[in-house]
Design an enzyme around this catalytic site. Structure first.
Site, PDB file in Angstrom:
ATOM      1  N   LYS A 257       0.948  -1.283  -0.078  1.00 54.21           N
ATOM      2  CA  LYS A 257      -0.027  -0.061  -0.113  1.00 54.21           C
ATOM      3  C   LYS A 257       0.835   0.994   0.042  1.00 54.21           C
ATOM      4  O   LYS A 257       1.997   1.115   0.700  1.00 54.21           O
ATOM      5  CB  LYS A 257      -0.761  -0.028   1.404  1.00 54.21           C
ATOM      6  CG  LYS A 257      -2.137  -1.118   1.442  1.00 54.21           C
ATOM      7  CD  LYS A 257      -2.716  -0.808   2.643  1.00 54.21           C
ATOM      8  CE  LYS A 257      -3.850  -1.577   2.855  1.00 54.21           C
ATOM      9  NZ  LYS A 257      -4.988  -1.818   1.856  1.00 54.21           N
ATOM     10  N   ARG A 331     -10.209 -11.446   2.485  1.00 51.44           N
ATOM     11  CA  ARG A 331     -11.176 -12.773   1.806  1.00 51.44           C
ATOM     12  C   ARG A 331     -10.373 -14.014   2.082  1.00 51.44           C
ATOM     13  O   ARG A 331     -11.149 -14.985   2.218  1.00 51.44           O
ATOM     14  CB  ARG A 331     -11.660 -12.236   0.515  1.00 51.44           C
ATOM     15  CG  ARG A 331     -10.411 -12.472  -0.571  1.00 51.44           C
ATOM     16  CD  ARG A 331     -10.970 -11.700  -1.764  1.00 51.44           C
ATOM     17  NE  ARG A 331     -10.877 -10.297  -1.655  1.00 51.44           N
ATOM     18  CZ  ARG A 331     -11.339  -9.407  -2.533  1.00 51.44           C
ATOM     19  NH1 ARG A 331     -11.522  -9.740  -3.794  1.00 51.44           N
ATOM     20  NH2 ARG A 331     -11.054  -8.208  -2.413  1.00 51.44           N
TER      21      ARG A 331
HETATM   22  N1  BES Z   1      -7.856  -3.705   4.348  1.00 48.50           N
HETATM   23  C1  BES Z   1      -8.306  -3.384   3.072  1.00 48.50           C
HETATM   24  C2  BES Z   1      -9.400  -2.605   2.955  1.00 48.50           C
HETATM   25  C3  BES Z   1      -9.413  -1.336   3.330  1.00 48.50           C
HETATM   26  C4  BES Z   1      -9.242  -0.249   2.547  1.00 48.50           C
HETATM   27  C5  BES Z   1      -9.997  -1.196   4.921  1.00 48.50           C
HETATM   28  C6  BES Z   1      -9.471   1.160   3.258  1.00 48.50           C
HETATM   29  C7  BES Z   1     -10.014   0.109   5.374  1.00 48.50           C
HETATM   30  C8  BES Z   1      -9.824   1.153   4.690  1.00 48.50           C
HETATM   31  C9  BES Z   1      -8.268  -4.521   2.267  1.00 48.50           C
HETATM   32  O1  BES Z   1      -7.402  -5.621   2.727  1.00 48.50           O
HETATM   33  C10 BES Z   1      -7.659  -4.087   0.898  1.00 48.50           C
HETATM   34  O2  BES Z   1      -6.679  -3.803   0.506  1.00 48.50           O
HETATM   35  N2  BES Z   1      -8.507  -4.350  -0.202  1.00 48.50           N
HETATM   36  C11 BES Z   1      -8.091  -4.056  -1.344  1.00 48.50           C
HETATM   37  C12 BES Z   1      -8.819  -5.154  -2.499  1.00 48.50           C
HETATM   38  C13 BES Z   1      -8.178  -5.042  -3.843  1.00 48.50           C
HETATM   39  C14 BES Z   1      -6.801  -5.339  -3.897  1.00 48.50           C
HETATM   40  C15 BES Z   1      -8.897  -6.070  -4.417  1.00 48.50           C
HETATM   41  C16 BES Z   1      -8.495  -2.643  -1.827  1.00 48.50           C
HETATM   42  O3  BES Z   1      -9.782  -2.241  -1.218  1.00 48.50           O
HETATM   43  O4  BES Z   1      -8.019  -1.874  -2.365  1.00 48.50           O
HETATM   44 ZN    ZN Z   2      -5.400  -5.523   1.803  1.00 49.50          ZN
END
Ligand code: BES
Ligand code: ZN
Ligand code: ZN
Length: 476
Positions: A257, A331
Site C-alpha cells: 500500500k 477474503r
Molecule cells: N484492508 C483493506 C481494505 C480497506 C481499505 C479497509 C481502506 C479500510 C480502509 C483490504 O485488505 C484491501 O486492501 N483491499 C483491497 C482489495 C483490492 C486489492 C482488490 C482494496 O480495497 O484496495
Molecule cells: Zn489488504
C-alpha cells in the site's frame, strides 16, 4: 461509569433535556428561553449556574417534540455528557421523565449509550491525560421496576462491549498482533465466563487452512484462529457463526500500500473487535442463542516468507485460489474461518464482519455498511434490528455476471479482479463461494468501522465498534 436510577435529584449538577416548546419549571431557565437568550434546538447547550448555591443545570435542547426519536435524544445527551466532561463534573443527575414520545426505558437506554460511548477517547498513550469517570443518576418519577434495572444492566453490558472493541482496534500493531489479541480474548473470556479456544500456526496448517496460513506466514507475528462459544440455547439446532476479519496490520504485502493508505491499517481488525465486543454483550446478558465467534487473526507483512502475487494456494474448503493481489488478503483469511465454522463448529447461519474493501468507502462512504447476502429474509432481519440504532446498512446487488470476475485463470478462484470492477461485491461473492448454502450476511465495515471524522456525537475518531448494536439486536 456508574449509573443508578433515582426518584430524586441526587447531585449538584443536573442535565435537563427540554423540548423547544417546553416551559421549564425553573423560572430562571424559563426566562432565559423566553428572552431568546437560549433556544432549545436539538443539541444546543446552556449551562445555568444558580447564583445562590452555585448548583449547575446543563440545559440541553431536544428540538421540536414532534420530531424527536430515541436516536436524537441520544445525540443530545451525548452533547451534554461531553459538556459535563469538559467542566470535569464527576457526578450528575439526568432528568429522564416519561413523556408521550419517549418512555423512561427509551431514555435510560439512550443515556447509557450516549454517555459511555459519546465521551470515549483513546488517550492511554498521552502523558498529560486526565482520568475521567462519572457517576450518573438517572432521575424520573415513578416506580423503579425490575424491567428498568434489567434494561440498565443490559445497556451497560452492550456499551462495555463496544468500548472493548474500540480499545482493541485503536491499539497499534506493535501492541496487538495475533498472539497478543488471542491472549486478550482468553483473558476476557475467563473474566466473563465463556468457552474459548485458540489455534496456533501449526494447528492452522494441520487443519488445512492454507489461505489463512499464506496470508499470515510472512510476519514474525504468526497467525492464530480464535474461537469463542456461547451455547445459550441448547434446545435449538440453530447456531450462529459470527466471523471477524482480524488483520492486526495490513501493509498490503508485496502488493504494498502507499504510505497514506497504510497509515491506519491497524484498523484492519475492526471486524474482530466487533465480534469480540459483541460476545461480551451476548454472554453477560445471557442471550438465549447459540453463538460461535471466530476470529482469523493475522498480520499481512513483507518478508522472505510472504506469499507473492501469482502464488496458487489451497483452502480448508478445498477450492484452489490464484493470488493476484496480496492486498486482497482479508477474503483469504475469512474463507478458512467460514469453512472452520461450518465443518468444525456446525454453524447453521453465517455473518462475517470485515474491513474488506476500499471500494465500499467509495460506494457508501463512512455512513453505511455494505452488505452482500444470499438470503433476503436474513437481510431484512438485519435491517429491522438496526432501526433502533445509529447504524446503517445497504445491500449490494449480486447479479450472476459478477461471479465471472472472481474466477481464476489457472485455479478455481482469483482473489481479485485486476480491473477493480465492483470491488465490494466481488470481495463478498468470493466469501460466498465458501458458505455451502448456509444463510449468510457479509458486512463490509471498511467505511463504518473506523472514523476519520466525527460522524455523529456518538462516534469519536478512530475505531467505532460498528455494528455491535445491530448484531446484538439481531441475536436477541
Ligand atoms: N484492508 C483493506 C481494505 C480497506 C481499505 C479497509 C481502506 C479500510 C480502509 C483490504 O485488505 C484491501 O486492501 N483491499 C483491497 C482489495 C483490492 C486489492 C482488490 C482494496 O480495497 O484496495
Ligand atoms: Zn489488504
Ligand atoms: Zn485488509
Amino acid at each position: 461509569m456508574i449509573y443508578t436510577l433515582s426518584n430524586s435529584v441526587e447531585f449538584d449538577t443536573v442535565v435537563l433535556p427540554i423540548y423547544q416548546e417546553e416551559n421549564p419549571e425553573n423560572e430562571f431557565i424559563s426566562s432565559i428561553i423566553n428572552k431568546e437568550i437560549f433556544t432549545p434546538k436539538l443539541k444546543e447547550i446552556y449551562v445555568y449556574i444558580n447564583p445562590i448555591n452555585f448548583n449547575r443545570t446543563i440545559v440541553v435542547g431536544l428540538g421540536e417534540k414532534d420530531k424527536i426519536d430515541a436516536n436524537k435524544f441520544m445525540m443530545a445527551i451525548a452533547k451534554a455528557a461531553k459538556e459535563a466532561k469538559k467542566l470535569e463534573i464527576g457526578k450528575y443527575s439526568v432528568v429522564a421523565e416519561n413523556d408521550d414520545k419517549l418512555s423512561v426505558i427509551d431514555k435510560l437506554s439512550a443515556i447509557v449509550q450516549a454517555t459511555s460511548l459519546g465521551i470515549y477517547e483513546f488517550n492511554k498513550y498521552k502523558s498529560d491525560k486526565k482520568e475521567y469517570t462519572t457517576e450518573i443518576s438517572i432521575q424520573f418519577e415513578g416506580e423503579i421496576t425490575t424491567e428498568l434495572t434489567e434494561t440498565l444492566k443490559e445497556e451497560i453490558n452492550i456499551a462495555e462491549g463496544i468500548l472493548i472493541a474500540r480499545d482493541l482496534v485503536n491499539e497499534p500493531a506493535n501492541v496487538i498482533y495475533p498472539e497478543s489479541l488471542a491472549n486478550r480474548v482468553v483473558e476476557l473470556s475467563e473474566k466473563i465466563g465463556v468457552e474459548v479456544e485458540v489455534f496456533d500456526h501449526e494447528q492452522i496448517q494441520e487443519m488445512g487452512m492454507d489461505a489463512l496460513w499464506s496470508v499470515g506466514k510472512g510476519s514474525c507475528y504468526l497467525p492464530r484462529l480464535i474461537v469463542m462459544r456461547h451455547m445459550g440455547n441448547p434446545d435449538s439446532d440453530e447456531v450462529f457463526g459470527i466471523i471477524g476479519k482480524g488483520l492486526t496490520y495490513d501493509t498490503g504485502g508485496y502488493s504494498i500500500k502507499p504510505t497514506n493508505s497504510m497509515a491506519n491499517m491497524k484498523s484492519d481488525m475492526g471486524g474482530a473487535g466487533a465480534v469480540i465486543g459483541l460476545m461480551n454483550a451476548v454472554v453477560k446478558n445471557n442471550i438465549k442463542q447459540n453463538v460461535i465467534v471466530v476470529v482469523a487473526a493475522a498480520e499481512n507483512a513483507i518478508s522472505e516468507n510472504s506469499y507473492k502475487p501469482g502464488d496458487i494456494i489451497g483452502s480448508m474448503g478445498g477450492k484452489t485460489i490464484e493470488v493476484l493481489n496480496t492486498d486482497a488478503e482479508g477474503r483469504l483469511t475469512l474463507v478458512d474461518a467460514v469453512t472452520y465454522a461450518i465443518r468444525k463448529e456446525n454453524v447453521t447461519k453465517i455473518i462475517d464482519i470485515a474491513t474488506l474493501t476500499g471500494a465500499v468507502l467509495v460506494a457508501l462512504g463512512d455512513v453505511a455498511t455494505g452488505v452482500v447476502t444470499n438470503d433476503d429474509e436474513f437481510y431484512s432481519q438485519l435491517v429491522e434490528a438496526s432501526t433502533t440504532t445509529d447504524e446503517k446498512f445497504w445491500q449490494l446487488p449480486v447479479f450472476e455476471e459478477y461471479k465471472e470476475l472472481i474466477k481464476g485463470k489457472i485455479a478455481d478462484l482469483a482473489n481479485s479482479n485486476t480491473n477493480r470492477l465492483a470491488g465490494s461485491i466481488t470481495a463478498g461473492l468470493f466469501i460466498g463461494e465458501f458458505v455451502e448454502d448456509k444463510p449468510w450476511l457479509h458486512l463490509d465495515i471498511a467505511g463504518t468501522g473506523w472514523a476519520e471524522r466525527t460522524i455523529s456525537e456518538m462516534t469519536p475518531k478512530g475505531a467505532t465498534g460498528t455494528p455491535i448494536k445491530t448484531l446484538y439486536n439481531l441475536l436477541k
